[in-house]
Motif scaffolding. Sequence first.
Motif, mmCIF file in Angstrom:
data_model
loop_
_atom_site.group_PDB
_atom_site.id
_atom_site.type_symbol
_atom_site.label_atom_id
_atom_site.label_comp_id
_atom_site.label_asym_id
_atom_site.label_seq_id
_atom_site.Cartn_x
_atom_site.Cartn_y
_atom_site.Cartn_z
ATOM 1 N N VAL A 124 -22.262 31.807 -17.740
ATOM 2 C CA VAL A 124 -23.555 32.299 -18.213
ATOM 3 C C VAL A 124 -23.803 31.843 -19.637
ATOM 4 C CG1 VAL A 124 -24.927 34.379 -18.661
ATOM 5 C CG2 VAL A 124 -23.304 34.351 -16.759
ATOM 6 N N LYS A 125 -25.011 31.386 -19.892
ATOM 7 C CA LYS A 125 -25.393 31.056 -21.267
ATOM 8 C C LYS A 125 -26.499 32.009 -21.707
ATOM 9 C CE LYS A 125 -24.190 26.225 -21.765
ATOM 10 N NZ LYS A 125 -23.940 25.666 -20.410
ATOM 11 N N LEU A 126 -26.331 32.563 -22.873
ATOM 12 C CA LEU A 126 -27.303 33.520 -23.386
ATOM 13 C C LEU A 126 -27.691 33.081 -24.792
ATOM 14 C CD1 LEU A 126 -28.718 36.307 -23.319
ATOM 15 C CD2 LEU A 126 -26.581 37.322 -24.072
ATOM 16 N N GLU A 127 -28.984 32.812 -24.984
ATOM 17 C CA GLU A 127 -29.425 32.330 -26.293
ATOM 18 C C GLU A 127 -30.465 33.261 -26.882
ATOM 19 O OE1 GLU A 127 -29.505 27.657 -25.624
ATOM 20 O OE2 GLU A 127 -30.889 28.280 -27.207
ATOM 21 N N VAL A 128 -30.344 33.552 -28.165
ATOM 22 C CA VAL A 128 -31.386 34.319 -28.843
ATOM 23 C C VAL A 128 -31.788 33.545 -30.085
ATOM 24 C CG1 VAL A 128 -31.985 36.474 -29.993
ATOM 25 C CG2 VAL A 128 -30.499 36.521 -27.987
ATOM 26 N N ASN A 129 -33.061 33.172 -30.153
ATOM 27 C CA ASN A 129 -33.551 32.418 -31.310
ATOM 28 C C ASN A 129 -34.506 33.277 -32.118
ATOM 29 O OD1 ASN A 129 -32.253 29.950 -30.498
ATOM 30 N ND2 ASN A 129 -33.801 29.837 -28.876
ATOM 31 N N HIS A 130 -34.141 33.543 -33.341
ATOM 32 C CA HIS A 130 -35.024 34.293 -34.241
ATOM 33 C C HIS A 130 -35.909 33.277 -34.951
ATOM 34 C CE1 HIS A 130 -32.852 38.294 -34.356
ATOM 35 N NE2 HIS A 130 -32.009 37.533 -33.681
ATOM 36 N N TYR A 131 -37.209 33.272 -34.643
ATOM 37 C CA TYR A 131 -38.079 32.284 -35.274
ATOM 38 C C TYR A 131 -38.925 32.876 -36.391
ATOM 39 C CZ TYR A 131 -36.881 28.925 -31.642
ATOM 40 O OH TYR A 131 -36.204 28.067 -30.832
ATOM 41 N N LEU B 269 -18.806 33.090 -20.813
ATOM 42 C CA LEU B 269 -20.057 33.507 -21.457
ATOM 43 C C LEU B 269 -20.208 32.755 -22.768
ATOM 44 C CD1 LEU B 269 -22.516 35.343 -21.895
ATOM 45 C CD2 LEU B 269 -20.981 37.019 -22.920
ATOM 46 N N ILE B 270 -21.256 31.948 -22.854
ATOM 47 C CA ILE B 270 -21.540 31.240 -24.100
ATOM 48 C C ILE B 270 -22.770 31.895 -24.710
ATOM 49 C CG2 ILE B 270 -21.932 28.980 -25.177
ATOM 50 C CD1 ILE B 270 -19.623 28.501 -23.457
ATOM 51 N N GLY B 271 -22.577 32.540 -25.827
ATOM 52 C CA GLY B 271 -23.702 33.162 -26.503
ATOM 53 C C GLY B 271 -24.097 32.312 -27.689
ATOM 54 N N LYS B 272 -25.377 32.145 -27.937
ATOM 55 C CA LYS B 272 -25.780 31.339 -29.084
ATOM 56 C C LYS B 272 -26.918 32.068 -29.779
ATOM 57 C CE LYS B 272 -26.602 26.604 -30.053
ATOM 58 N NZ LYS B 272 -27.236 25.403 -29.542
ATOM 59 N N ILE B 273 -26.681 32.446 -31.021
ATOM 60 C CA ILE B 273 -27.709 33.175 -31.751
ATOM 61 C C ILE B 273 -28.050 32.372 -32.980
ATOM 62 C CG2 ILE B 273 -28.209 35.311 -32.993
ATOM 63 C CD1 ILE B 273 -26.299 36.684 -31.063
ATOM 64 N N SER B 274 -29.318 32.050 -33.158
ATOM 65 C CA SER B 274 -29.642 31.331 -34.385
ATOM 66 C C SER B 274 -30.623 32.081 -35.256
ATOM 67 C CB SER B 274 -30.105 29.901 -34.121
ATOM 68 O OG SER B 274 -30.788 29.828 -32.944
ATOM 69 N N LEU B 275 -30.295 32.060 -36.547
ATOM 70 C CA LEU B 275 -31.156 32.629 -37.571
ATOM 71 C C LEU B 275 -31.428 31.511 -38.565
ATOM 72 C CD1 LEU B 275 -28.864 35.434 -37.194
ATOM 73 C CD2 LEU B 275 -31.071 36.214 -37.944
ATOM 74 N N PRO B 276 -32.464 30.713 -38.324
ATOM 75 C CA PRO B 276 -32.724 29.569 -39.196
ATOM 76 C C PRO B 276 -33.263 30.016 -40.569
ATOM 77 C CG PRO B 276 -34.412 29.744 -37.513
ATOM 78 C CD PRO B 276 -33.399 30.800 -37.210
ATOM 79 N N PRO B 277 -33.324 29.115 -41.545
ATOM 80 C CA PRO B 277 -33.836 29.480 -42.870
ATOM 81 C C PRO B 277 -35.234 30.102 -42.744
ATOM 82 C CG PRO B 277 -32.936 27.255 -42.910
ATOM 83 C CD PRO B 277 -32.890 27.712 -41.488
ATOM 84 N N GLY B 278 -35.483 31.111 -43.532
ATOM 85 C CA GLY B 278 -36.813 31.724 -43.549
ATOM 86 C C GLY B 278 -36.923 33.040 -42.797
ATOM 87 N N VAL B 279 -35.962 33.351 -41.938
ATOM 88 C CA VAL B 279 -36.096 34.582 -41.149
ATOM 89 C C VAL B 279 -35.580 35.798 -41.942
ATOM 90 C CG1 VAL B 279 -36.078 33.447 -38.913
ATOM 91 C CG2 VAL B 279 -33.927 34.166 -39.913
ATOM 92 N N VAL B 280 -36.152 35.971 -43.137
ATOM 93 C CA VAL B 280 -35.721 37.007 -44.065
ATOM 94 C C VAL B 280 -35.769 38.389 -43.414
ATOM 95 C CG1 VAL B 280 -36.323 38.099 -46.266
ATOM 96 C CG2 VAL B 280 -36.519 35.622 -45.989
#
Lengths: 457, 161
Positions: B51-58, B79-90
């Motif tokens: 299972v791959k689970l991704e959460v992208n905070h834009y 289980l591959i989880g990928k969470i990204s918090l790119p620059p700017g998501v203060v």
Amino acid sequence: MSVKEQARIVGAEELSRLIGISQRVVKKISLAKGEPDWLLRFRLEALGFFSKMPLPDWGADLSRLTLSRIVSYLKTTPGSVRAWDQVPKSIRTTFERLGVPEAERKFLAGVGAQFESESVYQRLNEDLVNQGVTFCSLDEAVKLYPQVVKDYLGTIVSSSDNKFAALNSALWSGGSFVYVPDDVEVELPVQAYFRINSKNFGQFERTLIIAEPRARVHYIEGCTAPTYSEQSIHAAVVEVVAKESSKIRYTTIQNWSNNVYNLVTKRALAQKGSTVEWIDGNIGSMVTMKYPCVILAGKGARADILSLAVAGQGQEQDAGAKVIHLAPNTSANIVSKSISRDGGIATYRGLVKVEKEALGSKVSVNCDALLLDNYSKANTWPDIQVKNNRTSLAHEATVGQIDSDKIFYLMSRGISEIEAISLIVNGFIDDFSKELPMEYAVELNRLIQLEMEGSVG
Amino acid sequence: MVDIISIEKPGQHEFKIDFNSIQKIVFDLNCSGVRLDITSKQKITNSNLSVKLEVNHYQPDTHSKIIVKNVLKASRLELIGKISLPPGVVGSTTDFRCDSLLTDLGSAVKTVPAMNIGENKVKASHGVAVAQFNQEHVFYLMSRGLSKKQAENLLVRSFLR
């Protein structure tokens, strides 16, 4: 003509500098060192692996790494000596400025110093020599204990393990050989110091540490280089063998300048009841890829890995830890701390693998990352695999910034903002620095303080 | 099969997902003020799942909380989880918990809770735990007259609560 005769001829013309990576270079290094046939074959086989293997498609950015014009061997002194006053003055001054002879007098059992490709100084306490402890460069060990080196070299990190392990296996020069016989306890640490002083240089240090049953040793490695605009590469391979009930601690303080690619393979084999500890500090270099590994192969073996990464401007610290549990009742404890600032990238890349046979194993992983500004990056990539149901595993990770309340509190007590930040940062890395010998902990705190100057929280 | 769920409205969003029926699911947080709660609690029996689970905070001020609990029996789970918090998501926060209970020797679990973080004014954490039945708990329940199977079933229920 036998290899030995060839070596004598090449040795006569005194090899001092070689450029590039080729069969010719590998042969020249091996002949000049007067190595046995099996070692030359080992090097050539590794070169074959190196040329076939691609660059890793994961991890840090290596696209700007050029190896074709690198100085792959550089010898600056006629040989390794046992007294500082016999070391050529210019090199001695460098090590004196780094405080190496002073540290040796104060709190070390033995010191080795490597300048470019070759060891320039090696000395070990008389007492330990009499107890059968060996601490010399690996080149010297090939001559003195050929059978031991042949038995262990490449058994923990095979030359086909990865591209840079293959490169090291083909071109290695210098590095340390530590051998501690049964029941001998080396109380004070032994230290090896690695220095790159010229530009566009490739240092391929190779270290082999063997602790026989119930032996104990603490090995410290320090690395520095001056800054040039041209890149250098440090591709080391470290192999550690901890036999039954022995204990090995390996401490690294890596402070390469910001033009060095630090691509290192470190792995230990821990047999029954032994303990292996990696204390791994990465402060310098442009790109570091280093994941100290322990293979827990014997019942009740233990791994302790503490890692610190500080990524500043233009730096990418891709560090972490790997533990592979193969035997029952093995335990591992991993603590990783990273600090990113001024656009630096710090990555924790870890692997914990508990195999089916490793019943009753315990694993604890903690990684914390501190981001000091909003254009730096922190990544985590922990790979956790458990293949039996008699294991308990816990992994915790946090990423965040410095709590502004804490800065405010310290400032209300009359401490400047920068001092407050460095105080909090020093507290953050305390788990790491408290494991260092006192003198190094002080030095590390001072270094972090210098690094923090000018960075705003 | 990939499910992409884009969240465009602020407020609380709750999702319950079952790993037995998905392979990859992506959540895109495209609006400030989103609070995403993902819970995934399942028994996995006789299967081999990946299972791959991704959460992208834009957007800034987006929050995600992921709780995964697995009970494995004769199964493998990756289980591959990928969470990204790119620059700017203060001001964003994320927390990822994944606990697995391995009930037999034939089961195995691989968890990769990866995070990519490019912003410092965030809070991010993850935790992974792998365990088996606590033998003391089983013993206690059995001393109260439950069979071993009943005791284990009860412990599974409490784990998945």
